[in-house]
Design a protein around this motif. Structure first.
Motif, PDB file in Angstrom:
ATOM      1  N   UNK A  19       0.819  -1.214   0.000  1.00 24.74           N
ATOM      2  CA  UNK A  19       0.000   0.000   0.000  1.00 24.74           C
ATOM      3  C   UNK A  19       0.856   1.269   0.000  1.00 24.74           C
ATOM      4  N   UNK A  20       2.159   1.100  -0.032  1.00 24.50           N
ATOM      5  CA  UNK A  20       3.064   2.241   0.076  1.00 24.50           C
ATOM      6  C   UNK A  20       3.637   2.324   1.475  1.00 24.50           C
ATOM      7  N   UNK A  21       4.217   3.468   1.816  1.00 23.93           N
ATOM      8  CA  UNK A  21       4.784   3.660   3.143  1.00 23.93           C
ATOM      9  C   UNK A  21       3.650   3.937   4.123  1.00 23.93           C
ATOM     10  N   UNK A  22       3.583   3.137   5.189  1.00 21.08           N
ATOM     11  CA  UNK A  22       2.523   3.324   6.176  1.00 21.08           C
ATOM     12  C   UNK A  22       3.115   3.573   7.559  1.00 21.08           C
ATOM     13  N   UNK A  23       2.344   4.256   8.388  1.00 23.83           N
ATOM     14  CA  UNK A  23       2.712   4.528   9.777  1.00 23.83           C
ATOM     15  C   UNK A  23       2.190   3.384  10.633  1.00 23.83           C
ATOM     16  N   UNK A  24       3.108   2.730  11.350  1.00 24.37           N
ATOM     17  CA  UNK A  24       2.712   1.575  12.156  1.00 24.37           C
ATOM     18  C   UNK A  24       2.944   1.769  13.650  1.00 24.37           C
ATOM     19  N   UNK A  25       3.736   2.771  13.996  1.00 27.39           N
ATOM     20  CA  UNK A  25       3.981   3.037  15.403  1.00 27.39           C
ATOM     21  C   UNK A  25       4.078   4.523  15.665  1.00 27.39           C
ATOM     22  N   UNK A  26       3.477   4.965  16.776  1.00 28.63           N
ATOM     23  CA  UNK A  26       3.542   6.370  17.195  1.00 28.63           C
ATOM     24  C   UNK A  26       3.648   6.377  18.710  1.00 28.63           C
ATOM     25  N   UNK A  27       4.755   6.924  19.222  1.00 29.14           N
ATOM     26  CA  UNK A  27       5.038   6.872  20.654  1.00 29.14           C
ATOM     27  C   UNK A  27       5.471   8.266  21.106  1.00 29.14           C
ATOM     28  N   UNK A  28       4.752   8.829  22.079  1.00 28.03           N
ATOM     29  CA  UNK A  28       4.941  10.247  22.409  1.00 28.03           C
ATOM     30  C   UNK A  28       5.040  10.442  23.917  1.00 28.03           C
ATOM     31  N   UNK A  29       6.028  11.245  24.333  1.00 28.06           N
ATOM     32  CA  UNK A  29       6.180  11.549  25.744  1.00 28.06           C
ATOM     33  C   UNK A  29       7.493  12.230  26.036  1.00 28.06           C
ATOM     34  N   UNK A  30       7.723  12.512  27.327  1.00 28.02           N
ATOM     35  CA  UNK A  30       8.925  13.227  27.746  1.00 28.02           C
ATOM     36  C   UNK A  30      10.074  12.295  28.110  1.00 28.02           C
ATOM     37  N   UNK A  31       9.795  11.009  28.331  1.00 27.49           N
ATOM     38  CA  UNK A  31      10.813  10.081  28.805  1.00 27.49           C
ATOM     39  C   UNK A  31      11.493   9.359  27.649  1.00 27.49           C
ATOM     40  N   UNK A  32      12.374   8.436  27.974  1.00 30.10           N
ATOM     41  CA  UNK A  32      13.050   7.610  26.966  1.00 30.10           C
ATOM     42  C   UNK A  32      12.159   6.460  26.488  1.00 30.10           C
ATOM     43  N   UNK A  33      11.089   6.165  27.221  1.00 30.60           N
ATOM     44  CA  UNK A  33      10.260   5.015  26.904  1.00 30.60           C
ATOM     45  C   UNK A  33       9.679   5.052  25.490  1.00 30.60           C
TER      46      UNK A  33
END
Length: 424
Positions: free
Chosen positions: A228-242
């Motif tokens: 399908x082309x390039x897809x977004x599979x992960x999104x991780x947001x925050x202030x830490x290293x996690x």
């Protein structure tokens, strides 16, 4: 603040992306002035452009002043066409700032030589100044959002997180010396590894000079190429290293291709809109070298490559010394040839094969000539001629066979992953 994590191997929809980003931003109720730090156009598959557009619309609708400063590092600034493709009609050009790595930085502190020596196990022991664009410190921003893609990387093992600041918005010392640290420790030992030597260096700088001192939030993406082309599979947001750690886990699963046997012939393609120099185009070398057989050939189809360096200084260094082997470059380094320009030495080491296999750059001769390519230690082929046999428009990723029986392995977008054979 509540960190937000989204994983969907089938693809995160635009609606889900907007919802997650807006959920993050809604936690910050008093943002008068904001700085967004996305990558530059060489990371056009990162979804950072789309995320920046979502953030810009949301924040300005709530009255915030929003500036965008692409994490250029030593790369050339985005031109008007690239800005339009990356940020659409959403971010006005006057709100897009340019990072100048040679002049726009301030020193936050330094990583002591004994720490660097410990990271490198004694191979490299120099103090490394931690420099970032002065706007991170004195720009008066209530919040800095660092946006970028986590993917296997030749210098830091797994790209992004604090590298976006220390290199993307960094200065001469950090860029030069962190790249040299990685090169001396060994690129093939770092590729695809989360806690590489360069990452340990950036982690030290993050912990001592960013955490608790600058209001930074990280938005980390994982993407891959599918039917399908390039897809977004992960999104991780925050202030830490996690968020970075979670993105690494997914990227190592999705973006590392384990090739069952080494290829005697490897062919890779450099998108002419994305990759215009060997400085960034050598991702075709870095990301595939662990799948090329000893004595094999790597053919790089490079229709848009027109220079060696992203700036005049690095272009001149590459033309002068070339990709002629680790020992050759290290001898020059010891003689002082790269004083103040050790990123060039690191780049030349990483772009060399030390005779294990050959690299053939197929360029358009009006862009880079046979003489120019051979001068830096690579072989040359005419792009128009060689693509009659290896046509990127019809090749499929993975193993291919020509009509006369030649077998080769093809990688269409080397910037999106790492190809390796686990035969060591």
């Amino acid at each position: 603040m509540k960190e937000i994590y989204r994983t969907n191997r089938e693809g995160i929809s635009r609606e889900e992306l907007e919802q997650a980003v807006e959920e993050l931003l809604a936690q910050y109720t008093e943002l008068g002035k904001v700085l967004i730090v996305p990558p530059d156009y060489t990371r056009c598959y990162s979804y950072a452009g789309e995320i920046t557009q979502i953030m810009y619309r949301y924040l300005t609708a709530r009255g915030a002043v929003v500036h965008v400063i692409p994490a250029l590092g030593t790369h050339m600034p985005m031109d008007d066409v690239e800005i339009k493709k990356f940020f659409g009609d959403v971010v006005p050009k006057e709100n897009i700032l340019i990072h100048r790595w040679q002049s726009d930085t301030v020193k936050l502190g330094a990583v002591p030589p004994e720490v660097v020596g410990g990271i490198s196990e004694g191979l490299y022991e120099e103090e490394i100044e931690v420099e970032v664009n002065h706007l991170l410190v004195d720009g008066g921003y209530d919040r800095i959002f660092s946006v970028g893609q986590v993917v296997p990387h030749e210098v830091v093992g797994m790209a992004n997180y604090s590298k976006n600041l220390f290199v993307g918005l960094g200065g001469r010392s950090m860029i030069n010396k962190s790249h040299m640290l990685s090169a001396i420790c060994g690129m093939e030992q770092a590729l695809g590894v989360m806690d590489s030597p360069a990452r340990k260096l950036y982690d030290y700088a993050q912990q001592h000079f960013i955490d608790g001192k600058l209001p930074v939030t990280f938005l980390q993406t994982v993407t891959s190429e599918t039917e399908k082309g390039v897809i977004l599979q992960g999104l991780y947001m925050g202030d830490s290293r996690r968020p970075f750690e979670m993105a690494c886990e997914l990227s190592q699963e999705l973006n590392i291709v384990h090739v069952e046997r080494r290829a005697k012939k490897m062919v890779t393609y450099l998108d002419p809109e994305e990759l215009k120099t060997t400085w960034v185009g050598n991702k075709g070398v870095y990301r595939t070298r662990m799948a090329v057989a000893d004595g094999g050939e790597l053919l790089i189809l490079a229709p848009g490559v027109k220079a060696f360096g992203e700036n005049e200084e690095m272009d001149a260094m590459t033309r002068r010394y070339g990709y002629k082997g680790r020992d050759y470059v290290l001898d020059l380094y010891k003689e002082g040839a790269f004083e103040g320009k050790t990123m060039s030495a690191a780049h030349l080491i990483q772009g060399s094969t030390d005779g294990r296999f050959t690299v053939t750059y197929a360029t358009r001769p009006e862009n880079l000539s046979k003489e120019e390519i051979e001068q830096v230690g690579y072989q040359w082929a005419d792009y128009e001629e060689v693509t009659k046999r290896y046509n990127p428009a019809v090749l499929k990723d993975g193993w291919n066979t020509t009509e006369d029986g030649e077998e080769f392995y093809y990688v269409g977008t080397p910037a999106l992953g790492l190809w390796k054979c686990d035969d060591n």
